[in-house]
Motif scaffolding. Structure first.
Motif, PDB file in Angstrom:
ATOM      1  N   GLN A  87       0.730  -1.184   0.045  1.00  0.00           N
ATOM      2  CA  GLN A  87      -0.027   0.065   0.049  1.00  0.00           C
ATOM      3  C   GLN A  87       0.922   1.234  -0.136  1.00  0.00           C
ATOM      4  O   GLN A  87       2.081   1.084   0.644  1.00  0.00           O
ATOM      5  N   ASP A  88       0.283   2.169  -0.656  1.00  0.00           N
ATOM      6  CA  ASP A  88       1.093   3.762  -0.552  1.00  0.00           C
ATOM      7  C   ASP A  88       0.717   4.196   0.643  1.00  0.00           C
ATOM      8  O   ASP A  88      -0.419   4.203   1.088  1.00  0.00           O
ATOM      9  N   TRP A  89       1.604   4.992   1.229  1.00  0.00           N
ATOM     10  CA  TRP A  89       1.142   5.946   2.330  1.00  0.00           C
ATOM     11  C   TRP A  89       2.001   7.192   2.194  1.00  0.00           C
ATOM     12  O   TRP A  89       2.875   7.319   1.342  1.00  0.00           O
ATOM     13  N   GLN A  90       1.213   8.142   2.888  1.00  0.00           N
ATOM     14  CA  GLN A  90       1.592   9.679   2.765  1.00  0.00           C
ATOM     15  C   GLN A  90       1.788  10.217   4.239  1.00  0.00           C
ATOM     16  O   GLN A  90       0.672  10.146   4.878  1.00  0.00           O
ATOM     17  N   LEU A  91       2.647  10.930   4.502  1.00  0.00           N
ATOM     18  CA  LEU A  91       2.866  11.616   5.875  1.00  0.00           C
ATOM     19  C   LEU A  91       2.953  13.037   5.458  1.00  0.00           C
ATOM     20  O   LEU A  91       3.829  13.588   4.763  1.00  0.00           O
ATOM     21  N   GLU A  92       1.943  13.696   6.043  1.00  0.00           N
ATOM     22  CA  GLU A  92       1.954  15.115   5.832  1.00  0.00           C
ATOM     23  C   GLU A  92       3.144  15.732   6.556  1.00  0.00           C
ATOM     24  O   GLU A  92       3.482  15.352   7.747  1.00  0.00           O
ATOM     25  N   GLN A  93       3.616  16.745   6.203  1.00  0.00           N
ATOM     26  CA  GLN A  93       5.140  17.299   6.855  1.00  0.00           C
ATOM     27  C   GLN A  93       4.590  18.410   7.696  1.00  0.00           C
ATOM     28  O   GLN A  93       5.159  19.444   7.904  1.00  0.00           O
ATOM     29  N   ASN A  94       3.588  17.899   8.584  1.00  0.00           N
ATOM     30  CA  ASN A  94       3.207  18.883   9.563  1.00  0.00           C
ATOM     31  C   ASN A  94       3.485  18.462  10.906  1.00  0.00           C
ATOM     32  O   ASN A  94       3.365  19.140  12.059  1.00  0.00           O
ATOM     33  N   GLY A  95       4.244  17.393  11.319  1.00  0.00           N
ATOM     34  CA  GLY A  95       4.731  16.688  12.563  1.00  0.00           C
ATOM     35  C   GLY A  95       6.155  17.091  12.800  1.00  0.00           C
ATOM     36  O   GLY A  95       6.735  17.907  12.170  1.00  0.00           O
ATOM     37  N   TYR A  96       6.719  16.405  13.768  1.00  0.00           N
ATOM     38  CA  TYR A  96       8.032  16.405  14.336  1.00  0.00           C
ATOM     39  C   TYR A  96       8.874  15.226  13.584  1.00  0.00           C
ATOM     40  O   TYR A  96       8.293  14.311  13.323  1.00  0.00           O
ATOM     41  N   ARG A  97      10.296  15.802  13.680  1.00  0.00           N
ATOM     42  CA  ARG A  97      11.202  14.896  13.012  1.00  0.00           C
ATOM     43  C   ARG A  97      12.428  14.743  13.924  1.00  0.00           C
ATOM     44  O   ARG A  97      12.471  15.835  14.544  1.00  0.00           O
ATOM     45  N   VAL A  98      12.867  13.580  14.392  1.00  0.00           N
ATOM     46  CA  VAL A  98      13.776  13.323  15.473  1.00  0.00           C
ATOM     47  C   VAL A  98      14.879  12.595  14.791  1.00  0.00           C
ATOM     48  O   VAL A  98      14.574  11.609  14.250  1.00  0.00           O
ATOM     49  N   ARG A  99      15.898  13.075  14.831  1.00  0.00           N
ATOM     50  CA  ARG A  99      17.019  12.160  14.597  1.00  0.00           C
ATOM     51  C   ARG A  99      17.999  11.847  15.752  1.00  0.00           C
ATOM     52  O   ARG A  99      18.085  12.505  16.457  1.00  0.00           O
ATOM     53  N   PHE A 100      17.914  10.372  15.795  1.00  0.00           N
ATOM     54  CA  PHE A 100      18.900   9.629  16.850  1.00  0.00           C
ATOM     55  C   PHE A 100      20.288   9.531  16.781  1.00  0.00           C
ATOM     56  O   PHE A 100      20.848   9.750  15.716  1.00  0.00           O
ATOM     57  N   THR A 101      21.049   9.935  17.973  1.00  0.00           N
ATOM     58  CA  THR A 101      22.307   9.739  17.530  1.00  0.00           C
ATOM     59  C   THR A 101      22.951   8.537  17.370  1.00  0.00           C
ATOM     60  O   THR A 101      24.127   8.401  16.993  1.00  0.00           O
ATOM     61  N   ASP A 102      22.251   7.366  17.635  1.00  0.00           N
ATOM     62  CA  ASP A 102      22.658   6.107  17.182  1.00  0.00           C
ATOM     63  C   ASP A 102      21.384   5.239  16.924  1.00  0.00           C
ATOM     64  O   ASP A 102      20.211   6.037  17.274  1.00  0.00           O
ATOM     65  N   ALA A 103      21.636   4.165  16.313  1.00  0.00           N
ATOM     66  CA  ALA A 103      20.256   3.318  15.645  1.00  0.00           C
ATOM     67  C   ALA A 103      19.871   2.834  17.237  1.00  0.00           C
ATOM     68  O   ALA A 103      20.084   2.541  18.325  1.00  0.00           O
ATOM     69  N   TYR A 104      18.081   3.130  16.978  1.00  0.00           N
ATOM     70  CA  TYR A 104      17.199   2.617  18.047  1.00  0.00           C
ATOM     71  C   TYR A 104      16.178   1.796  17.364  1.00  0.00           C
ATOM     72  O   TYR A 104      15.579   2.215  16.402  1.00  0.00           O
ATOM     73  N   CYS A 105      15.835   0.717  17.931  1.00  0.00           N
ATOM     74  CA  CYS A 105      14.944  -0.276  17.000  1.00  0.00           C
ATOM     75  C   CYS A 105      15.212  -0.131  15.773  1.00  0.00           C
ATOM     76  O   CYS A 105      14.336  -0.268  14.761  1.00  0.00           O
ATOM     77  N   ASN A 106      16.519  -0.224  15.504  1.00  0.00           N
ATOM     78  CA  ASN A 106      16.940  -0.476  14.063  1.00  0.00           C
ATOM     79  C   ASN A 106      16.814   0.715  13.028  1.00  0.00           C
ATOM     80  O   ASN A 106      16.751   0.683  11.805  1.00  0.00           O
ATOM     81  N   ARG A 107      16.420   1.931  13.741  1.00  0.00           N
ATOM     82  CA  ARG A 107      16.041   3.096  13.203  1.00  0.00           C
ATOM     83  C   ARG A 107      17.013   4.337  13.483  1.00  0.00           C
ATOM     84  O   ARG A 107      17.612   4.314  14.624  1.00  0.00           O
ATOM     85  N   TYR A 108      17.235   5.036  12.509  1.00  0.00           N
ATOM     86  CA  TYR A 108      18.043   6.446  12.787  1.00  0.00           C
ATOM     87  C   TYR A 108      17.298   7.538  13.066  1.00  0.00           C
ATOM     88  O   TYR A 108      17.848   8.451  13.547  1.00  0.00           O
ATOM     89  N   GLY A 109      16.105   7.581  13.101  1.00  0.00           N
ATOM     90  CA  GLY A 109      15.312   8.577  13.221  1.00  0.00           C
ATOM     91  C   GLY A 109      13.700   8.305  13.149  1.00  0.00           C
ATOM     92  O   GLY A 109      13.363   7.186  13.013  1.00  0.00           O
ATOM     93  N   LEU A 110      13.051   9.364  13.348  1.00  0.00           N
ATOM     94  CA  LEU A 110      11.552   9.169  13.738  1.00  0.00           C
ATOM     95  C   LEU A 110      10.818  10.355  12.882  1.00  0.00           C
ATOM     96  O   LEU A 110      11.292  11.717  13.344  1.00  0.00           O
ATOM     97  N   TRP A 111      10.031  10.092  12.165  1.00  0.00           N
ATOM     98  CA  TRP A 111       8.956  11.284  11.399  1.00  0.00           C
ATOM     99  C   TRP A 111       7.638  11.036  11.912  1.00  0.00           C
ATOM    100  O   TRP A 111       7.281   9.816  11.837  1.00  0.00           O
ATOM    101  N   THR A 112       7.035  11.918  12.492  1.00  0.00           N
ATOM    102  CA  THR A 112       5.455  11.835  12.818  1.00  0.00           C
ATOM    103  C   THR A 112       4.789  12.871  12.119  1.00  0.00           C
ATOM    104  O   THR A 112       5.410  14.060  11.836  1.00  0.00           O
ATOM    105  N   GLY A 113       3.581  13.062  11.986  1.00  0.00           N
ATOM    106  CA  GLY A 113       2.799  13.590  11.146  1.00  0.00           C
ATOM    107  C   GLY A 113       1.320  12.749  11.054  1.00  0.00           C
ATOM    108  O   GLY A 113       1.124  11.664  11.404  1.00  0.00           O
ATOM    109  N   ASP A 114       0.373  13.475  10.134  1.00  0.00           N
ATOM    110  CA  ASP A 114      -0.743  13.259   9.800  1.00  0.00           C
ATOM    111  C   ASP A 114      -0.562  12.025   8.901  1.00  0.00           C
ATOM    112  O   ASP A 114       0.195  12.285   7.758  1.00  0.00           O
ATOM    113  N   LEU A 115      -0.871  10.660   8.935  1.00  0.00           N
ATOM    114  CA  LEU A 115      -0.583   9.808   8.088  1.00  0.00           C
ATOM    115  C   LEU A 115      -1.849   9.238   7.534  1.00  0.00           C
ATOM    116  O   LEU A 115      -2.762   9.001   7.965  1.00  0.00           O
TER     117      LEU A 115
END
Length: 125
Positions: A78-106
């Motif tokens: 499925q295609d998904w789209q995240l609105e650019q209205n949320g927060y973006r967090v960059r982690f200093t190291d891998a966490y849960c095998n991810r280097y960052g988190l983007w949140t917004g209306d999905l």
């Protein structure tokens, strides 16, 4: 757990599919992305930094994905789209095998209304 239905996806920063970013947002109509951060604040200590709250959000999404139940729907293509209205967090190291988190209306294409409807909640925020 909280009544709201959230979606979890990943975004790859390059074609090597390394440096994945976790993408989390509400799917329940009428619920904005800030609810996600309100939940993280309520479940953590006062004045937690955004990095810590982002890690809490990501671990909840990962836990739900890994430990899934009948409530978890997997959409491989499925295609998904995240609105650019949320927060973006960059982690200093891998966490849960991810280097960052983007949140917004999905939004996720092909989801039925009953899949996005509010659920009974264990915790009220």
């Amino acid at each position: 757990m909280f009544g709201v239905v959230f979606g979890y996806a990943t975004h790859h920063l390059d074609n090597r599919r390394l440096g994945d970013i976790g993408v989390v947002g509400p799917l329940t109509p009428g619920i904005g992305w800030r609810r996600l951060w309100q939940m993280a604040e309520a479940m953590n200590t006062d004045e937690s930094p955004r990095d810590k709250l982002g890690r809490w959000i990501l671990v909840q999404a990962t836990r739900a994905f890994v430990c899934g139940s009948g409530r978890i729907a997997h959409f491989e293509d499925q295609d998904w789209q995240l609105e650019q209205n949320g927060y973006r967090v960059r982690f200093t190291d891998a966490y849960c095998n991810r280097y960052g988190l983007w949140t917004g209306d999905l939004t996720v294409t092909g989801m039925a209304a009953e899949q996005m409807a509010m659920r009974p909640a264990v915790y009220r925020i």
